[in-house]
Structure formats: structure tokens, C-alpha cells
Design a protein around this motif. Structure first.
Motif, PDB file in Angstrom:
ATOM      1  N   LEU B  33       0.824  -1.214   0.000  1.00  0.00           N
ATOM      2  CA  LEU B  33       0.000   0.000   0.000  1.00  0.00           C
ATOM      3  C   LEU B  33       0.856   1.261   0.000  1.00  0.00           C
ATOM      4  CD1 LEU B  33      -2.981  -0.717   2.423  1.00  0.00           C
ATOM      5  CD2 LEU B  33      -2.979  -0.618  -0.059  1.00  0.00           C
ATOM      6  N   LEU B  34       1.934   1.202   0.762  1.00  0.00           N
ATOM      7  CA  LEU B  34       2.825   2.353   0.836  1.00  0.00           C
ATOM      8  C   LEU B  34       3.485   2.622  -0.523  1.00  0.00           C
ATOM      9  CD1 LEU B  34       3.211   4.033   3.312  1.00  0.00           C
ATOM     10  CD2 LEU B  34       5.319   2.785   3.815  1.00  0.00           C
ATOM     11  N   SER B  35       3.881   1.528  -1.203  1.00  0.00           N
ATOM     12  CA  SER B  35       4.468   1.696  -2.540  1.00  0.00           C
ATOM     13  C   SER B  35       3.430   2.292  -3.484  1.00  0.00           C
ATOM     14  CB  SER B  35       4.937   0.354  -3.103  1.00  0.00           C
ATOM     15  OG  SER B  35       5.645  -0.362  -2.145  1.00  0.00           O
ATOM     16  N   LEU B  36       2.195   1.779  -3.358  1.00  0.00           N
ATOM     17  CA  LEU B  36       1.119   2.282  -4.203  1.00  0.00           C
ATOM     18  C   LEU B  36       0.903   3.777  -3.946  1.00  0.00           C
ATOM     19  CD1 LEU B  36      -0.723   0.867  -6.226  1.00  0.00           C
ATOM     20  CD2 LEU B  36      -2.483   0.770  -4.466  1.00  0.00           C
ATOM     21  N   TRP B  37       0.990   4.150  -2.671  1.00  0.00           N
ATOM     22  CA  TRP B  37       0.839   5.564  -2.325  1.00  0.00           C
ATOM     23  C   TRP B  37       1.897   6.409  -3.052  1.00  0.00           C
ATOM     24  CZ3 TRP B  37       4.514   8.399   0.674  1.00  0.00           C
ATOM     25  CH2 TRP B  37       4.141   9.733   0.918  1.00  0.00           C
ATOM     26  N   ALA B  38       3.150   5.905  -3.027  1.00  0.00           N
ATOM     27  CA  ALA B  38       4.226   6.658  -3.682  1.00  0.00           C
ATOM     28  C   ALA B  38       3.935   6.813  -5.175  1.00  0.00           C
ATOM     29  CB  ALA B  38       5.563   5.957  -3.467  1.00  0.00           C
ATOM     30  N   VAL B  39       3.484   5.720  -5.805  1.00  0.00           N
ATOM     31  CA  VAL B  39       3.217   5.752  -7.245  1.00  0.00           C
ATOM     32  C   VAL B  39       2.044   6.693  -7.555  1.00  0.00           C
ATOM     33  CG1 VAL B  39       2.389   4.369  -9.171  1.00  0.00           C
ATOM     34  CG2 VAL B  39       4.178   3.483  -7.675  1.00  0.00           C
ATOM     35  N   TYR B  40       0.962   6.567  -6.787  1.00  0.00           N
ATOM     36  CA  TYR B  40      -0.199   7.439  -6.988  1.00  0.00           C
ATOM     37  C   TYR B  40       0.191   8.898  -6.787  1.00  0.00           C
ATOM     38  CZ  TYR B  40      -3.723   3.714  -7.067  1.00  0.00           C
ATOM     39  OH  TYR B  40      -4.496   2.642  -7.405  1.00  0.00           O
ATOM     40  N   THR B  41       1.044   9.133  -5.773  1.00  0.00           N
ATOM     41  CA  THR B  41       1.427  10.513  -5.490  1.00  0.00           C
ATOM     42  C   THR B  41       2.169  11.117  -6.681  1.00  0.00           C
ATOM     43  OG1 THR B  41       1.607   9.955  -3.158  1.00  0.00           O
ATOM     44  CG2 THR B  41       2.587  12.023  -3.852  1.00  0.00           C
ATOM     45  N   ILE B  42       3.060  10.326  -7.285  1.00  0.00           N
ATOM     46  CA  ILE B  42       3.785  10.841  -8.453  1.00  0.00           C
ATOM     47  C   ILE B  42       2.798  11.218  -9.555  1.00  0.00           C
ATOM     48  CG2 ILE B  42       5.428  10.268 -10.283  1.00  0.00           C
ATOM     49  CD1 ILE B  42       6.854   8.462  -8.283  1.00  0.00           C
ATOM     50  N   ALA B  43       1.844  10.314  -9.820  1.00  0.00           N
ATOM     51  CA  ALA B  43       0.857  10.597 -10.868  1.00  0.00           C
ATOM     52  C   ALA B  43       0.033  11.825 -10.506  1.00  0.00           C
ATOM     53  CB  ALA B  43      -0.050   9.394 -11.080  1.00  0.00           C
ATOM     54  N   ALA B  44      -0.373  11.921  -9.226  1.00  0.00           N
ATOM     55  CA  ALA B  44      -1.210  13.049  -8.805  1.00  0.00           C
ATOM     56  C   ALA B  44      -0.427  14.355  -8.841  1.00  0.00           C
ATOM     57  CB  ALA B  44      -1.778  12.791  -7.406  1.00  0.00           C
ATOM     58  N   ILE B  45       0.887  14.295  -8.548  1.00  0.00           N
ATOM     59  CA  ILE B  45       1.713  15.511  -8.670  1.00  0.00           C
ATOM     60  C   ILE B  45       1.680  15.990 -10.121  1.00  0.00           C
ATOM     61  CG2 ILE B  45       4.082  16.377  -8.643  1.00  0.00           C
ATOM     62  CD1 ILE B  45       4.603  14.678  -6.197  1.00  0.00           C
ATOM     63  N   VAL B  65      -0.580   7.253 -17.368  1.00  0.00           N
ATOM     64  CA  VAL B  65      -0.030   6.220 -16.485  1.00  0.00           C
ATOM     65  C   VAL B  65      -0.041   4.875 -17.213  1.00  0.00           C
ATOM     66  CG1 VAL B  65      -0.310   5.016 -14.288  1.00  0.00           C
ATOM     67  CG2 VAL B  65      -0.776   7.455 -14.424  1.00  0.00           C
ATOM     68  N   GLY B  66      -1.139   4.605 -17.923  1.00  0.00           N
ATOM     69  CA  GLY B  66      -1.234   3.349 -18.669  1.00  0.00           C
ATOM     70  C   GLY B  66      -0.159   3.249 -19.737  1.00  0.00           C
ATOM     71  N   ILE B  67       0.074   4.348 -20.445  1.00  0.00           N
ATOM     72  CA  ILE B  67       1.104   4.339 -21.488  1.00  0.00           C
ATOM     73  C   ILE B  67       2.466   4.048 -20.868  1.00  0.00           C
ATOM     74  CG2 ILE B  67       2.372   5.870 -23.050  1.00  0.00           C
ATOM     75  CD1 ILE B  67      -0.395   7.141 -23.726  1.00  0.00           C
ATOM     76  N   GLY B  68       2.751   4.686 -19.732  1.00  0.00           N
ATOM     77  CA  GLY B  68       4.011   4.428 -19.052  1.00  0.00           C
ATOM     78  C   GLY B  68       4.134   2.980 -18.598  1.00  0.00           C
ATOM     79  N   LEU B  91       9.536   9.695 -21.802  1.00  0.00           N
ATOM     80  CA  LEU B  91       9.553  10.446 -23.058  1.00  0.00           C
ATOM     81  C   LEU B  91       8.288  10.201 -23.875  1.00  0.00           C
ATOM     82  CD1 LEU B  91      13.281  10.079 -24.151  1.00  0.00           C
ATOM     83  CD2 LEU B  91      12.120  12.054 -23.151  1.00  0.00           C
ATOM     84  N   LEU B  92       7.850   8.939 -23.897  1.00  0.00           N
ATOM     85  CA  LEU B  92       6.641   8.619 -24.663  1.00  0.00           C
ATOM     86  C   LEU B  92       5.441   9.379 -24.103  1.00  0.00           C
ATOM     87  CD1 LEU B  92       5.476   6.884 -26.940  1.00  0.00           C
ATOM     88  CD2 LEU B  92       4.969   5.128 -25.236  1.00  0.00           C
ATOM     89  N   ALA B  93       5.289   9.331 -22.769  1.00  0.00           N
ATOM     90  CA  ALA B  93       4.161  10.033 -22.145  1.00  0.00           C
ATOM     91  C   ALA B  93       4.275  11.537 -22.390  1.00  0.00           C
ATOM     92  CB  ALA B  93       4.116   9.737 -20.649  1.00  0.00           C
ATOM     93  N   TYR B  94       5.509  12.060 -22.337  1.00  0.00           N
ATOM     94  CA  TYR B  94       5.727  13.487 -22.592  1.00  0.00           C
ATOM     95  C   TYR B  94       5.229  13.858 -23.991  1.00  0.00           C
ATOM     96  CZ  TYR B  94       8.243  17.942 -22.978  1.00  0.00           C
ATOM     97  OH  TYR B  94       8.566  19.262 -23.153  1.00  0.00           O
ATOM     98  N   GLY B  95       5.611  13.027 -24.981  1.00  0.00           N
ATOM     99  CA  GLY B  95       5.207  13.294 -26.360  1.00  0.00           C
ATOM    100  C   GLY B  95       3.703  13.226 -26.531  1.00  0.00           C
ATOM    101  N   VAL B  96       3.093  12.175 -25.976  1.00  0.00           N
ATOM    102  CA  VAL B  96       1.640  12.032 -26.104  1.00  0.00           C
ATOM    103  C   VAL B  96       0.937  13.184 -25.388  1.00  0.00           C
ATOM    104  CG1 VAL B  96      -0.336  10.577 -25.552  1.00  0.00           C
ATOM    105  CG2 VAL B  96       1.778   9.534 -26.344  1.00  0.00           C
ATOM    106  N   GLY B 214       2.997  11.288 -15.143  1.00  0.00           N
ATOM    107  CA  GLY B 214       2.103  10.136 -15.220  1.00  0.00           C
ATOM    108  C   GLY B 214       2.837   8.925 -15.780  1.00  0.00           C
ATOM    109  N   GLY B 215       3.634   9.146 -16.817  1.00  0.00           N
ATOM    110  CA  GLY B 215       4.408   8.056 -17.413  1.00  0.00           C
ATOM    111  C   GLY B 215       5.380   7.457 -16.413  1.00  0.00           C
ATOM    112  N   ILE B 216       6.039   8.319 -15.614  1.00  0.00           N
ATOM    113  CA  ILE B 216       6.959   7.824 -14.590  1.00  0.00           C
ATOM    114  C   ILE B 216       6.193   6.961 -13.581  1.00  0.00           C
ATOM    115  CG2 ILE B 216       8.438   8.525 -12.667  1.00  0.00           C
ATOM    116  CD1 ILE B 216       9.192  11.000 -14.310  1.00  0.00           C
ATOM    117  N   ALA B 217       5.030   7.469 -13.152  1.00  0.00           N
ATOM    118  CA  ALA B 217       4.216   6.697 -12.207  1.00  0.00           C
ATOM    119  C   ALA B 217       3.886   5.329 -12.795  1.00  0.00           C
ATOM    120  CB  ALA B 217       2.942   7.464 -11.871  1.00  0.00           C
ATOM    121  N   GLY B 218       3.522   5.305 -14.078  1.00  0.00           N
ATOM    122  CA  GLY B 218       3.201   4.039 -14.726  1.00  0.00           C
ATOM    123  C   GLY B 218       4.399   3.112 -14.773  1.00  0.00           C
ATOM    124  N   ALA B 219       5.571   3.687 -15.046  1.00  0.00           N
ATOM    125  CA  ALA B 219       6.786   2.880 -15.136  1.00  0.00           C
ATOM    126  C   ALA B 219       7.088   2.202 -13.802  1.00  0.00           C
ATOM    127  CB  ALA B 219       7.963   3.749 -15.564  1.00  0.00           C
TER     128      ALA B 219
END
Lengths: 290, 317
Positions: B33-45, B65-68, B91-96, B214-219
């Protein structure tokens, strides 16, 4: 081949007419109170469940329909406005939009908790008649007819009656309307009640075709948003044109296009319209403030 | 004018530090859950940057996030090392994201919400239907974690390190001229333009950088759950991210940290309600918004202001 297409056209118009009802309510709310009701699709599900619930509890169908309408007016009309929209409206589009989304989730999960996840049949008109080589369902005729009559009545009400004109004035400029002595608050409440009636009618018309299921709201809502935007967000007439167009296109795409991408049709249409004709089919181009 | 003041950065660093020592007392599920929190936080940032700071409505973040996540999973399956897949996903998420920004040049507000909503739905359909690439509804399983961070605790630390890096980068970004241009975009685009801010470029950047996060969070999400399929990246997740940002407080640096915490923990606490927990979660969100429409941080700011304390964490130009 031609007759098949006419068949598709009729079915599409019938679906589209119900989209038009939902989209009209959506547009009305937006016009009079700047509420983007993201839960509009789930608003259709609630009266449908209320009606089959009351019917199953032993009420005859007409009374069940009436009961569904009353519940919709109270919950989706008055309570929605007083408890959710009024306190949040002053904080802008975003918090209210999110609260509406959350309300949609609550409605879905709430109905699922009470009725379960199965799809329920909804009473409909059986039979049909032959029209040349074509067999037309009474149900399709009823849907199309009822929706068109409702929309025409709504137009008449808005354009010809004093109350309707007051509502339009409220929609166009609430401040000036207030100065002119129009009871703006009552007009806004009336819009919410009108919206509740429209979604109830839509529920009655569309439920026989798609069955009543807790998560119907998602796709109905999306189609209604698309219809509203295609038609031009700020016009009742536009919502009707958009709904009919979308219903027909969806039906044709489902028959001739790839099945997996059926859901993509309204989305592509939506993106295309927003990018190239944001004022919609019938909307007037308004200068963007930005 | 201290929206990204030292205090909010310090608070976020404290949260991350706290999270990195918690595993000692946690069950494996808690670590997840804590890891999930970190990932969600990155996406939410990321979404907070696009929406809260630059004022661009977006329901497209689940798609980013899905693309990442899919980029990481697919490249990882071909033996590409994690740092390279992370870079590719970003980079892919950035481009999209840059491309998704184009409609924002024409429309705003709820129109933009609908366009980005449509984009998320389209990406979901592609993920579901193009099975030759994405595995369709069967998804992709056995996604490998980087070898050095294979255990849950080590992977959590990796996620937290990523969150730390993202926080510092965004904190710096917000204090840079770019960040000020974003806020100018939100507060008054016409005035921003008249002051020489390239509105077009910054609108696209706001989307692209938000999408990249979002891409980083997905990765980081894909190796965390080790199995991905299309449904977590559907519209519901976009909405969930939006709730995190708004509940935490859109436009507050700390907002996503709190919002993601609530989005991860509240459903867990409500789990005793079984079938109806989602309904109660939704009601809780509505109540929270009724009490504090500007989010938890908006509420705390209001309380502080009433007591004559130091207000204005949010950027008001």
C-alpha cells in the motif's frame, strides 16, 4: 439492403431520442446553474430501479411509474440541488464536478448493494406492425413518439409560457433576470425538477432495450455528453439534433464497423467536434473569453 | 506568494522519510500500500501541475499512467534494463501529453474535460483490443522488477526515491520562471499573454510535463503489481486521480501527497463494509468536498487564517 438500413435508422432514431432527452436535461442544468452534471447517466438508472422496485413490490405499473417520477423529483431534483449544488456552486466548476462524479459512483454502488449486479427486464410494449417489407416495433414507435412529444412540449413551454421565458432569461443572464424581478432561485429549482422528469422519461423509454443494470449510467452519460456537445452546449434544439445524430451513427457503426471499437464512435465524434466546431451543430459561435 | 514554500517541501520530505522507515513495522500488504501511495502521489503531482497550477482540466492522466506502464512492461519483457524503460516511458508520455495539449489551445473547462475523457476511453479501447501488442484483456504478467530492488521493501524504497526526486524537481520547477508562467496561465491567460508569456507553449508544456510524471508513475506501477491489464487505466482511474488532487487541494504542493494517502487508505478502512464500501467511499468524498471545497489544505489554510496564523500556501498571483 435499403430496408435493412431503414430499420437501422428507425432503431437509431429511437435510441437517439432518449439520448436527446438526457442531453436536454444536461444542457438545461448547465445553462441555468453552470452545473456540469457528470452523474447525469446514473440519474437515468435510479428512476428505472425505483420503478421496477415499486412494481415488484406490488404497485400497478402506472402507479409505479408515478412513484418513480416522485422519487426522481425529490432525490435527483430537489435534494441534488439543495444538498450538493447550492453549497458548492460558489467554489467553481471543479469541486462540484468531482462531487457529481462521486455522486454517480454512490448511486451505482448503492443500487448494486440493494438490487445486486444482475440486469432486470423492464416492462415494454410488445408487438409491431408491417410497413411494406419492414416490421416496425411498437416499442420503437412509442420511444420515438414519446421523446419527440416531450421535446416539442419542452420547446413550447420554454418559448411560449411566461415561466418558460423566465427560465430562459435566468439561463442567459441571472443578474439581469433578478433585476427584472424574475424569481431566479425558483427558476433554477424548476430546472432541476425538469431535469429529474426528463431523466425519468428517458429511463422508462430506454430501459426495455438495454435492461436495468446498476452500471448503465456510464455509457448513457457519455452518449448524452457527446450529444450535448455535438449539438452545441448552449442550446436545447442542439441537444436534440446531437442526440438523434449520435443514436443513428452508433447504430450504423455497430452494424458495419468493427465491434470492438463501437464505443470509439461517440468519442471520435466528440473530439472532432470540439476541435473543429466547438460551437456544435446548431450552436452560435461565442467569443472565448480567453 | 509562497505556494511552494520551504515549509511544504519540508513536510513532503518528512512524509517520504517517514514512509521509508515504516516497513520495519508493516505487514507485506502495508508495504504494498505504501508503494502504491508513492506511485499514486507521483501521478497526482503530475495532474496537480496540469490542473492545479496551470489550470488545465484533464481527465487523461490514467491514459498517461497506462502508457508508461505498458511501455515499461513491453520493453522489460524484451530484456531492456529498467532505467532505459523508465526513460522511454517518460519520453513517450511526454510526447503524447504534448499532443493531448493541443485541444486545450482551443477549448477550456468542461469542454477540455470531455476531450481528455474521450482520449482516455480511446487509449483504453486500444489497450484492450490490440492484443498483438498489449496482450488484450489477458494483460501482461510476470513483469520483472529491477534485480537490485526485487524484494517488496527494496522496491518500496525505490518508489520513495523516485517520489523524492520528482518532489524536488517539481518544487524547483514551480519556483522557476516556468512555474510562475503556469500560475499566470491559470490566473489570467490574457494578462499572461500581454506580459509576454508564450501561452501556447506553456499550455502544451503543462500537459506534457504532467503527462511525463504520469508516465513515470506508470513505469513504477507495472513492476510493483507485476501484472497489468487495461482496466486499471480506464476512466475510473482518471477520476480517482482527479479526486486525489482536489481532495488534497488543487494548486497546493502538498495536496497530492495527502490526496493519494486518502485514496489509498480510505477504501482500506472502509473494507469492513464489504459490498457497499465503494458507495460509502463516494459519500465520504462528497462530504469532504462539502466541508472543504478547496481541499484539505484549503481548509487548513482557512482555519489558520481565522486564527491569524500564516496563510497563503496556495499561489495567488
Amino acid at each position: 439492403m435499403l430496408w435493412d438500413n431503414i430499420d437501422l435508422l428507425i432503431a437509431g432514431l429511437a435510441t437517439g431520442a432518449t439520448y436527446a432527452l438526457v442531453a436536454t436535461g444536461f444542457t438545461l442544468l448547465w445553462q441555468t446553474s453552470a452545473t456540469v452534471n457528470f452523474a447525469q447517466g446514473d440519474f437515468v438508472t435510479l428512476p428505472a430501479f425505483a420503478i421496477i422496485g415499486l412494481h415488484a413490490a406490488g404497485l400497478p405499473l402506472p402507479l409505479a411509474l408515478l412513484g418513480g417520477l416522485v422519487i426522481a423529483l425529490i432525490v435527483l431534483g430537489a435534494m441534488f440541488k439543495l444538498l450538493l449544488v447550492d453549497p458548492m456552486l460558489s467554489h467553481g466548476l471543479l469541486p462540484l464536478g468531482i462531487a457529481a462524479i462521486a455522486l454517480g459512483v454512490a448511486l451505482q454502488e448503492g443500487t448494486k448493494a440493494v438490487f445486486g449486479a444482475e440486469a432486470f427486464p423492464f416492462p415494454s410494449v410488445a408487438g409491431g406492425f408491417d410497413l411494406g417489407p419492414l416490421f416496425v416495433n411498437w416499442q420503437d414507435v412509442l420511444v420515438l413518439g414519446a421523446a419527440l412529444i416531450a421535446v416539442a412540449a419542452l420547446q413550447m413551454f420554454l418559448a411560449r409560457t411566461r415561466t418558460g421565458r423566465c427560465m430562459q432569461a435566468t439561463a442567459q443572464n441571472p443578474t439581469v433576470a433578478l433585476i427584472l424581478g424574475i424569481p431566479v432561485k425558483r427558476m433554477v429549482m424548476l430546472t432541476f425538477l425538469l431535469n429529474a422528469s426528463l431523466v425519468t422519461l428517458a429511463a422508462v423509454l430506454i430501459s426495455p432495450a438495454i435492461l436495468v443494470k446498476f452500471d448503465n449510467g456510464g455509457s448513457i452519460g457519455l452518449s448524452a455528453f457527446c450529444a450535448a456537445i455535438i449539438g452545441g452546449f448552449n442550446q436545447v434544439r442542439g441537444a436534440i439534433a446531437g442526440g438523434l445524430l449520435l443514436g443513428v451513427l452508433e447504430n450504423f457503426a455497430a452494424t458495419y464497423g468493427p465491434d470492438q471499437y463501437r464505443a470509439a464512435v461517440p468519442m471520435l465524434l466528440l473530439i472532432g467536434f470540439v476541435l473543429f466546431r466547438p460551437q456544435g451543430l446548431l450552436g452560435r459561435a461565442t467569443e472565448r473569453a480567453v | 506568494m509562497a505556494h511552494s514554500s520551504g515549509r511544504s517541501l519540508a513536510a513532503s520530505l518528512l512524509l517520504i522519510a517517514l514512509a521509508s522507515v515504516l516497513p520495519m513495522v508493516l505487514q507485506p500488504y502495508g508495504i504494498y500500500l505504501l508503494s502504491l501511495w508513492a506511485v499514486y502521489t507521483i501521478a497526482a503531482i503530475g495532474l496537480n501541475l496540469t490542473l492545479g497550477f496551470a489550470g488545465q482540466m484533464s481527465l487523461a492522466h490514467a491514459a498517461f499512467v497506462g502508457i508508461g506502464a505498458y511501455c515499461t512492461a513491453l520493453l522489460g519483457a524484451h530484456g531492456v534494463p529498467f532505467p532505459a524503460t523508465l526513460l522511454a516511458a517518460t519520453l513517450l508520455a511526454y510526447g503524447v501529453g504534448w499532443c493531448v495539449g493541443y485541444p486545450a489551445l482551443r477549448v477550456q473547462g468542461h469542454y477540455l474535460a470531455f476531450v481528455t475523457l474521450a482520449f482516455t476511453t480511446l487509449v483504453f479501447l486500444v489497450l484492450r483490443n490490440e492484443a498483438w501488442l498489449t496482450g488484450g484483456i489477458a494483460g501482461i504478467s510476470n513483469i520483472a522488477r529491477p534485480r537490485l530492488f526485487a524484494t517488496p521493501t527494496a522496491y518500496l524504497r525505490l518508489c520513495l526515491a523516485a517520489l523524492l526526486a520528482v518532489s524536488l524537481a517539481v518544487w524547483w520547477l514551480l519556483r522557476s520562471p516556468w512555474g510562475r508562467a503556469f500560475i499566470a496561465l491559470r490566473e489570467n491567460p490574457i494578462r499572461a499573454m500581454s506580459l509576454g508569456v508564450d501561452v501556447r507553449r506553456y499550455t502544451l508544456l503543462a500537459f506534457a510535463i504532467g503527462a511525463a510524471l504520469g508516465g513515470i508513475a506508470g513505469a513504477f506501477y507495472a513492476p510493483l503489481v507485476q501484472y497489468i491489464e487495461p482496466s486499471p487505466f480506464a476512466l475510473g482511474f482518471s477520476i480517482n486521480l482527479l479526486m486525489m488532487v482536489v481532495i488534497g487541494g488543487a494548486g497546493y504542493f502538498l495536496g497530492p501527497f495527502l490526496g493519494a494517502l486518502i485514496a489509498v487508505l480510505l477504501p482500506e478502512w472502509l473494507r469492513f463494509l464489504h459490498d457497499v464500501y465503494l458507495a460509502f467511499y463516494a459519500l465520504a468524498v462528497i462530504l469532504l468536498l462539502l466541508v472543504c471545497p478547496t481541499g484539505l489544505l484549503g481548509l487548513s489554510e482557512r482555519l489558520l487564517a481565522q486564527r491569524g496564523g500564516r496563510p497563503a500556501e496556495r499561489a495567488d498571483a
